[in-house]
Design an enzyme around this catalytic site. Structure first.
Site, PDB file in Angstrom:
ATOM      1  N   LYS A   1      38.272   0.317  -6.068  1.00 36.09           N
ATOM      2  CA  LYS A   1      38.468   1.461  -5.046  1.00 36.09           C
ATOM      3  C   LYS A   1      37.479   2.521  -5.318  1.00 36.09           C
ATOM      4  O   LYS A   1      37.375   3.344  -4.357  1.00 36.09           O
ATOM      5  CB  LYS A   1      39.741   2.084  -5.946  1.00 36.09           C
ATOM      6  CG  LYS A   1      41.032   1.425  -6.112  1.00 36.09           C
ATOM      7  CD  LYS A   1      41.918   2.017  -7.015  1.00 36.09           C
ATOM      8  CE  LYS A   1      43.139   1.183  -7.014  1.00 36.09           C
ATOM      9  NZ  LYS A   1      44.097   2.192  -7.929  1.00 36.09           N
ATOM     10  N   GLY A   2      36.413   2.301  -6.240  1.00 36.01           N
ATOM     11  CA  GLY A   2      35.477   3.175  -6.621  1.00 36.01           C
ATOM     12  C   GLY A   2      34.413   3.874  -5.367  1.00 36.01           C
ATOM     13  O   GLY A   2      34.104   5.008  -5.263  1.00 36.01           O
TER      14      GLY A   2
ATOM     15  N   GLU B   1      28.667   0.261  -3.106  1.00 36.29           N
ATOM     16  CA  GLU B   1      29.165   0.202  -4.568  1.00 36.29           C
ATOM     17  C   GLU B   1      29.202   1.493  -4.858  1.00 36.29           C
ATOM     18  O   GLU B   1      28.243   2.520  -4.348  1.00 36.29           O
ATOM     19  CB  GLU B   1      28.441  -0.453  -5.442  1.00 36.29           C
ATOM     20  CG  GLU B   1      28.661  -1.962  -5.547  1.00 36.29           C
ATOM     21  CD  GLU B   1      29.970  -2.117  -6.699  1.00 36.29           C
ATOM     22  OE1 GLU B   1      30.478  -0.938  -6.879  1.00 36.29           O
ATOM     23  OE2 GLU B   1      30.505  -3.001  -6.911  1.00 36.29           O
ATOM     24  N   ASP B   2      29.982   2.061  -5.785  1.00 38.09           N
ATOM     25  CA  ASP B   2      30.062   3.465  -6.434  1.00 38.09           C
ATOM     26  C   ASP B   2      28.858   3.442  -7.632  1.00 38.09           C
ATOM     27  O   ASP B   2      28.034   4.380  -7.644  1.00 38.09           O
ATOM     28  CB  ASP B   2      31.152   4.012  -7.192  1.00 38.09           C
ATOM     29  CG  ASP B   2      31.770   2.459  -7.957  1.00 38.09           C
ATOM     30  OD1 ASP B   2      31.227   1.400  -8.127  1.00 38.09           O
ATOM     31  OD2 ASP B   2      32.957   2.721  -8.530  1.00 38.09           O
TER      32      ASP B   2
ATOM     33  N   ASP C   1      26.115  -0.710 -13.108  1.00 45.15           N
ATOM     34  CA  ASP C   1      26.109  -0.366 -14.620  1.00 45.15           C
ATOM     35  C   ASP C   1      25.129  -1.477 -15.260  1.00 45.15           C
ATOM     36  O   ASP C   1      24.066  -1.659 -15.080  1.00 45.15           O
ATOM     37  CB  ASP C   1      27.349  -0.217 -15.064  1.00 45.15           C
ATOM     38  CG  ASP C   1      27.605   0.418 -16.474  1.00 45.15           C
ATOM     39  OD1 ASP C   1      26.434   0.832 -17.090  1.00 45.15           O
ATOM     40  OD2 ASP C   1      28.676   0.023 -17.067  1.00 45.15           O
TER      41      ASP C   1
ATOM     42  N   LYS D   1      22.951   2.951 -13.412  1.00 40.06           N
ATOM     43  CA  LYS D   1      22.570   3.096 -15.037  1.00 40.06           C
ATOM     44  C   LYS D   1      21.459   2.151 -15.367  1.00 40.06           C
ATOM     45  O   LYS D   1      21.919   1.168 -15.942  1.00 40.06           O
ATOM     46  CB  LYS D   1      23.483   3.071 -15.744  1.00 40.06           C
ATOM     47  CG  LYS D   1      24.714   4.268 -15.598  1.00 40.06           C
ATOM     48  CD  LYS D   1      25.746   4.137 -16.686  1.00 40.06           C
ATOM     49  CE  LYS D   1      26.931   4.674 -16.265  1.00 40.06           C
ATOM     50  NZ  LYS D   1      28.134   4.245 -17.295  1.00 40.06           N
TER      51      LYS D   1
ATOM     52  N   PHE E   1      29.729   7.747 -19.287  1.00 38.82           N
ATOM     53  CA  PHE E   1      30.422   7.501 -18.450  1.00 38.82           C
ATOM     54  C   PHE E   1      30.909   8.703 -17.492  1.00 38.82           C
ATOM     55  O   PHE E   1      31.111   9.416 -17.883  1.00 38.82           O
ATOM     56  CB  PHE E   1      31.911   7.117 -19.306  1.00 38.82           C
ATOM     57  CG  PHE E   1      32.701   6.468 -18.349  1.00 38.82           C
ATOM     58  CD1 PHE E   1      32.801   5.287 -18.122  1.00 38.82           C
ATOM     59  CD2 PHE E   1      33.833   7.118 -17.777  1.00 38.82           C
ATOM     60  CE1 PHE E   1      33.496   4.557 -17.317  1.00 38.82           C
ATOM     61  CE2 PHE E   1      34.924   6.357 -17.358  1.00 38.82           C
ATOM     62  CZ  PHE E   1      34.897   5.274 -16.762  1.00 38.82           C
ATOM     63  N   VAL E   2      30.708   8.311 -16.176  1.00 42.76           N
ATOM     64  CA  VAL E   2      30.821   9.293 -15.205  1.00 42.76           C
ATOM     65  C   VAL E   2      32.049   9.466 -14.277  1.00 42.76           C
ATOM     66  O   VAL E   2      32.546   8.226 -14.485  1.00 42.76           O
ATOM     67  CB  VAL E   2      29.494   9.394 -14.206  1.00 42.76           C
ATOM     68  CG1 VAL E   2      28.049   9.763 -15.029  1.00 42.76           C
ATOM     69  CG2 VAL E   2      29.466   8.163 -13.350  1.00 42.76           C
TER      70      VAL E   2
ATOM     71  N   ASP F   1      36.733   6.687 -11.424  1.00 38.39           N
ATOM     72  CA  ASP F   1      37.902   7.140 -12.179  1.00 38.39           C
ATOM     73  C   ASP F   1      37.659   7.086 -13.666  1.00 38.39           C
ATOM     74  O   ASP F   1      36.738   6.511 -14.076  1.00 38.39           O
ATOM     75  CB  ASP F   1      39.236   6.531 -11.726  1.00 38.39           C
ATOM     76  CG  ASP F   1      38.923   4.956 -12.328  1.00 38.39           C
ATOM     77  OD1 ASP F   1      38.117   4.416 -12.280  1.00 38.39           O
ATOM     78  OD2 ASP F   1      39.981   4.566 -13.022  1.00 38.39           O
TER      79      ASP F   1
ATOM     80  N   ARG G   1      39.172  10.838  -9.359  1.00 39.55           N
ATOM     81  CA  ARG G   1      38.584  10.144  -7.880  1.00 39.55           C
ATOM     82  C   ARG G   1      38.458  11.027  -6.947  1.00 39.55           C
ATOM     83  O   ARG G   1      37.537  11.003  -6.215  1.00 39.55           O
ATOM     84  CB  ARG G   1      39.393   8.888  -7.608  1.00 39.55           C
ATOM     85  CG  ARG G   1      39.450   7.596  -8.436  1.00 39.55           C
ATOM     86  CD  ARG G   1      40.099   6.536  -7.562  1.00 39.55           C
ATOM     87  NE  ARG G   1      40.476   5.372  -8.354  1.00 39.55           N
ATOM     88  CZ  ARG G   1      39.667   4.307  -8.992  1.00 39.55           C
ATOM     89  NH1 ARG G   1      38.477   4.240  -8.613  1.00 39.55           N
ATOM     90  NH2 ARG G   1      40.175   3.432  -9.708  1.00 39.55           N
TER      91      ARG G   1
HETATM   92  P1  5GP Z   1      28.919  -3.428 -14.011  1.00 42.65           P
HETATM   93  O1  5GP Z   1      29.669  -4.841 -13.574  1.00 42.65           O
HETATM   94  O2  5GP Z   1      27.652  -3.198 -13.248  1.00 42.65           O
HETATM   95  O3  5GP Z   1      29.011  -3.142 -15.518  1.00 42.65           O
HETATM   96  O4  5GP Z   1      30.015  -2.092 -13.710  1.00 42.65           O
HETATM   97  C1  5GP Z   1      30.357  -2.013 -12.287  1.00 42.65           C
HETATM   98  C2  5GP Z   1      31.938  -1.310 -12.481  1.00 42.65           C
HETATM   99  O5  5GP Z   1      32.210  -0.555 -13.424  1.00 42.65           O
HETATM  100  C3  5GP Z   1      31.736  -0.115 -11.340  1.00 42.65           C
HETATM  101  O6  5GP Z   1      31.878  -0.604  -9.858  1.00 42.65           O
HETATM  102  C4  5GP Z   1      32.521   0.919 -12.009  1.00 42.65           C
HETATM  103  O7  5GP Z   1      34.083   0.410 -11.236  1.00 42.65           O
HETATM  104  C5  5GP Z   1      32.514   0.454 -13.324  1.00 42.65           C
HETATM  105  N1  5GP Z   1      31.824   1.421 -13.771  1.00 42.65           N
HETATM  106  C6  5GP Z   1      30.564   1.448 -14.860  1.00 42.65           C
HETATM  107  N2  5GP Z   1      30.260   2.497 -15.096  1.00 42.65           N
HETATM  108  C7  5GP Z   1      30.997   3.395 -15.106  1.00 42.65           C
HETATM  109  C8  5GP Z   1      31.171   4.917 -15.091  1.00 42.65           C
HETATM  110  O8  5GP Z   1      30.349   5.454 -15.817  1.00 42.65           O
HETATM  111  N3  5GP Z   1      32.277   5.561 -14.523  1.00 42.65           N
HETATM  112  C9  5GP Z   1      33.254   4.974 -13.891  1.00 42.65           C
HETATM  113  N4  5GP Z   1      34.220   5.697 -13.561  1.00 42.65           N
HETATM  114  N5  5GP Z   1      33.252   3.768 -13.748  1.00 42.65           N
HETATM  115  C10 5GP Z   1      32.177   2.953 -14.241  1.00 42.65           C
END
Ligand code: 5GP
Length: 175
Positions: free
Chosen positions: A44-45, A100-101, A104, A132, A153-154, A160, A166
């Site tokens: 959803k992000g 993508e939002d 990470d 990040k 964590f943002v 969210d 959101r």
């Molecule tokens: P990754 O697989 O790259 O570690 O994480 C990707 C997903 O984790 C993002 O699409 C998001 O949904 C969630 N995520 C990672 N870091 C954050 C953050 O700082 N805040 C929020 N709200 N979601 C995050």
């Protein structure tokens, strides 16, 4: 304001987001001149980012939505991903930009890119609002990047915490 409500410290203002999206839209428009695009919104992000980015791009485009659920402990991703809503049309032969939002660890996006490439698109690029870099586990080429953030964590602007925040127009940190 409810004194028990957590405070959100602003990290990136609405104005900064708008200005950066205008630049990203111009860059994408330049890079894909004469082509048709598929903007792929990862739910959803990235719903809010996709809506604003789409309006900043002056090209013919189709917008697709892909629902993903990443498993983790709430704030940490594990790279185990379930598709909760698939594309409605094929992407074979198409120029796709994954919107993508936040990237990470990179695990979610890495999984998604493998899945999309198997469907035979002409090209796949990645546009993320946030990155990040401190937490990278799986390096991914990010073609269009909004902002780099520290390891925290943002929330807001689509992102969210327990499905809340959101709707904020800015990106911030829950205090
Ligand atoms: P990754 O697989 O790259 O570690 O994480 C990707 C997903 O984790 C993002 O699409 C998001 O949904 C969630 N995520 C990672 N870091 C954050 C953050 O700082 N805040 C929020 N709200 N979601 C995050």
């Amino acid at each position: 304001m409810d004194p028990n409500e957590p405070r959100i410290r602003t990290l990136i203002t609405e104005g900064q987001i708008t200005a950066r999206i205008r630049e990203l839209g111009a860059e994408i428009t330049r890079d894909y001149t004469g082509r048709h695009l598929v903007l792929l919104c990862v739910l959803k992000g990235s719903f809010m980012f996709t809506a604003d980015l789409a309006r900043a791009i002056s090209l013919p485009m189709r917008i697709e939505f892909l629902g993903l659920r990443s498993y983790g402990d709430g704030t940490r991703s594990t790279g185990v991903v379930q598709i909760t809503q698939d594309l409605t049309q094929p992407i074979a032969g198409e120029d796709v930009i994954v919107v993508e939002d936040i990237v990470d660890t990179g695990l979610t996006l890495n999984y998604l890119l493998d899945l999309l490439r198997a469907r035979g698109p002409r090209s796949v690029r990645v546009c993320t609002l946030l990155h990040k870099p401190a937490r990278t586990k799986q390096p991914i080429r990010i073609d269009y990047l909004g902002f780099t953030v520290e390891d925290q964590f943002v929330v807001g602007y689509g992102l969210d915490c327990g499905q809340r925040y959101r709707n904020l127009g800015y990106v911030g940190v829950v205090e």
